[in-house]
Design an enzyme around this catalytic site. Structure first.
Site, mmCIF file in Angstrom:
data_model
loop_
_atom_site.group_PDB
_atom_site.id
_atom_site.type_symbol
_atom_site.label_atom_id
_atom_site.label_comp_id
_atom_site.label_asym_id
_atom_site.label_seq_id
_atom_site.Cartn_x
_atom_site.Cartn_y
_atom_site.Cartn_z
ATOM 1 N N ASN A 8 0.885 -1.084 -0.001
ATOM 2 C CA ASN A 8 0.135 -0.193 -0.076
ATOM 3 C C ASN A 8 0.951 1.164 -0.003
ATOM 4 O O ASN A 8 1.388 1.527 0.976
ATOM 5 C CB ASN A 8 -1.025 -0.077 1.182
ATOM 6 C CG ASN A 8 -1.751 1.205 1.412
ATOM 7 O OD1 ASN A 8 -1.747 1.900 0.523
ATOM 8 N ND2 ASN A 8 -2.558 1.206 2.514
ATOM 9 N N LYS A 10 -0.087 4.277 -0.288
ATOM 10 C CA LYS A 10 -0.688 5.370 -0.017
ATOM 11 C C LYS A 10 -0.329 6.450 -0.785
ATOM 12 O O LYS A 10 -0.229 6.572 -1.758
ATOM 13 C CB LYS A 10 0.070 5.680 1.670
ATOM 14 C CG LYS A 10 -0.396 4.405 2.526
ATOM 15 C CD LYS A 10 -0.092 4.690 3.995
ATOM 16 C CE LYS A 10 -0.397 3.325 4.880
ATOM 17 N NZ LYS A 10 -0.209 3.569 6.157
ATOM 18 N N HIS A 96 -10.047 1.491 4.794
ATOM 19 C CA HIS A 96 -8.513 1.747 5.649
ATOM 20 C C HIS A 96 -8.705 2.811 6.637
ATOM 21 O O HIS A 96 -9.327 3.672 6.329
ATOM 22 C CB HIS A 96 -7.443 2.414 4.573
ATOM 23 C CG HIS A 96 -6.110 2.256 5.225
ATOM 24 N ND1 HIS A 96 -5.535 3.143 5.948
ATOM 25 C CD2 HIS A 96 -5.049 1.298 5.021
ATOM 26 C CE1 HIS A 96 -4.536 2.886 6.530
ATOM 27 N NE2 HIS A 96 -4.109 1.831 5.866
ATOM 28 N N GLU A 98 -7.196 5.112 7.450
ATOM 29 C CA GLU A 98 -6.790 6.513 7.232
ATOM 30 C C GLU A 98 -7.940 7.216 6.651
ATOM 31 O O GLU A 98 -8.293 8.488 6.626
ATOM 32 C CB GLU A 98 -5.479 6.599 6.422
ATOM 33 C CG GLU A 98 -4.195 6.269 7.303
ATOM 34 C CD GLU A 98 -3.078 5.839 6.739
ATOM 35 O OE1 GLU A 98 -3.034 5.676 5.471
ATOM 36 O OE2 GLU A 98 -2.248 5.157 7.438
ATOM 37 N N GLU A 168 -5.853 -4.548 10.788
ATOM 38 C CA GLU A 168 -4.902 -3.441 11.013
ATOM 39 C C GLU A 168 -5.094 -2.591 12.141
ATOM 40 O O GLU A 168 -5.833 -1.916 12.181
ATOM 41 C CB GLU A 168 -5.083 -2.516 9.734
ATOM 42 C CG GLU A 168 -4.449 -3.215 8.546
ATOM 43 C CD GLU A 168 -3.963 -2.274 7.440
ATOM 44 O OE1 GLU A 168 -2.892 -2.366 7.129
ATOM 45 O OE2 GLU A 168 -4.470 -1.054 7.165
ATOM 46 N N GLY A 174 2.301 2.599 10.909
ATOM 47 C CA GLY A 174 3.024 3.644 10.381
ATOM 48 C C GLY A 174 3.571 3.903 11.672
ATOM 49 O O GLY A 174 4.520 5.191 11.644
ATOM 50 N N SER A 213 3.070 -1.907 10.349
ATOM 51 C CA SER A 213 4.366 -1.753 10.653
ATOM 52 C C SER A 213 5.161 -3.498 10.521
ATOM 53 O O SER A 213 5.861 -3.864 11.096
ATOM 54 C CB SER A 213 4.874 -1.358 11.985
ATOM 55 O OG SER A 213 4.487 0.026 11.986
HETATM 56 P P1 PGA Z 1 2.439 0.441 7.646
HETATM 57 O O1 PGA Z 1 1.137 0.646 6.956
HETATM 58 O O2 PGA Z 1 2.809 -0.855 7.195
HETATM 59 O O3 PGA Z 1 3.084 1.640 7.262
HETATM 60 O O4 PGA Z 1 2.105 0.310 9.120
HETATM 61 C C1 PGA Z 1 0.217 -0.296 6.662
HETATM 62 C C2 PGA Z 1 -1.270 -0.032 6.247
HETATM 63 O O5 PGA Z 1 -1.718 1.139 6.537
HETATM 64 O O6 PGA Z 1 -1.635 -0.524 5.541
#
Ligand code: PGA
Length: 250
Positions: A8, A10, A96, A98, A168, A174, A213
């Site tokens: 992903n 983003k 997601h 976000e 998640e 992140g 992460s």
């Molecule tokens: P990350 O993001 O690996 O940077 O934690 C995962 C995601 O939000 O899909």
């Protein structure tokens, strides 16, 4: 079940930077048996047609990070599932955290988007997961399963590979904080349990991913858990070699 690793990106990378990344990925994957896993890259809308060409024949499927709930009409700025399908998209991330947090997507909208994706014959990667405060209040499972049920209520999933669920935990996205292997297993196992209620015939074969992460050095432990069938990978996917490390851990 083949492990599934979905990158992903983003809001990262320019279309002009894609070719170098794809080349680097193929170089880094040289020693990895791609028959053992499935890989996808979920990129911004602007990148998708060219990325479809760049990935062609390389065994990496194309994904989008969001979609409109509408099929067509006067919805300025939106991109429909049919449009995504037309440029070669296979997977669509829906719900997601976000999007839920910064774009106020609620359960009803996530449900409508899942329905739109399924209606176009694409595969949703449905994201669910709790915030830190919810975990601390002992509500991680309740919140996550409620999101899952709300997103899928009343929808018909025809085959097990027609749906992917990504657990998640928001506090791990992140942040560099990863769920422990056993926490990831417990929550992905709970997701599987809810799927058994919602779609008893398919649930055992639906892929449940962990996201938050995931990196080359923690992927092995997470992916060894029986109900963790892959990963949704943000930060580590920006570097092709890091993504390949995760693929190698499958
Ligand atoms: P990350 O993001 O690996 O940077 O934690 C995962 C995601 O939000 O899909």
């Amino acid at each position: 079940m083949k492990p599934f690793i979905a990158a992903n990106w983003k809001l990262h990378k320019l279309p002009s930077e894609m070719d170098a990344w794809v080349k680097a990925l193929h170089t880094a994957l040289a020693g990895v048996d791609l028959e053992r896993l499935e890989l996808a890259l979920c990129a911004p809308y602007t990148h998708l047609p060219a990325l479809h060409e760049a990935l062609r024949g390389g065994g990496v499927k194309l994904g989008a990070q969001d979609v409109s709930a509408h099929d067509q009409g006067a919805y300025t700025g939106e991109v429909s599932a049919a449009m995504l399908k037309d440029v070669g998209v296979h997977y669509v991330i829906v719900g997601h955290s976000e999007r839920r947090e910064y774009h106020r997507e609620d359960d009803a909208l996530v449900h409508a988007k899942v329905e739109a994706v399924l209606g176009s014959g694409l595969v949703p990667i449905l994201c669910v997961g709790e915030k830190l405060g919810e975990r601390e209040a002992g509500q991680a499972e309740a919140v996550t399963l409620q999101q899952l049920e709300a997103a899928l209520a009343g929808l018909t999933i025809k085959t097990a590979d027609g749906l992917v669920v990504a657990y998640e935990p928001v506090w791990a996205i992140g942040t560099g904080k990863t769920a422990t292997d056993s926490d990831a297993q417990a929550m992905c196992g709970s997701v599987r349990g809810k799927l058994r209620e919602l779609m008893p015939d398919l649930a055992d074969d639906v892929r449940v991913l962990y996201g938050g992460s995931m990196k080359g050095d923690n992927a092995g432990g997470l992916l060894a858990q029986p109900d963790v069938n892959g990963g949704l990978v943000g930060s580590a996917s920006l570097d092709a070699a890091s993504l390949a490390e995760i693929a190698a851990a499958c």
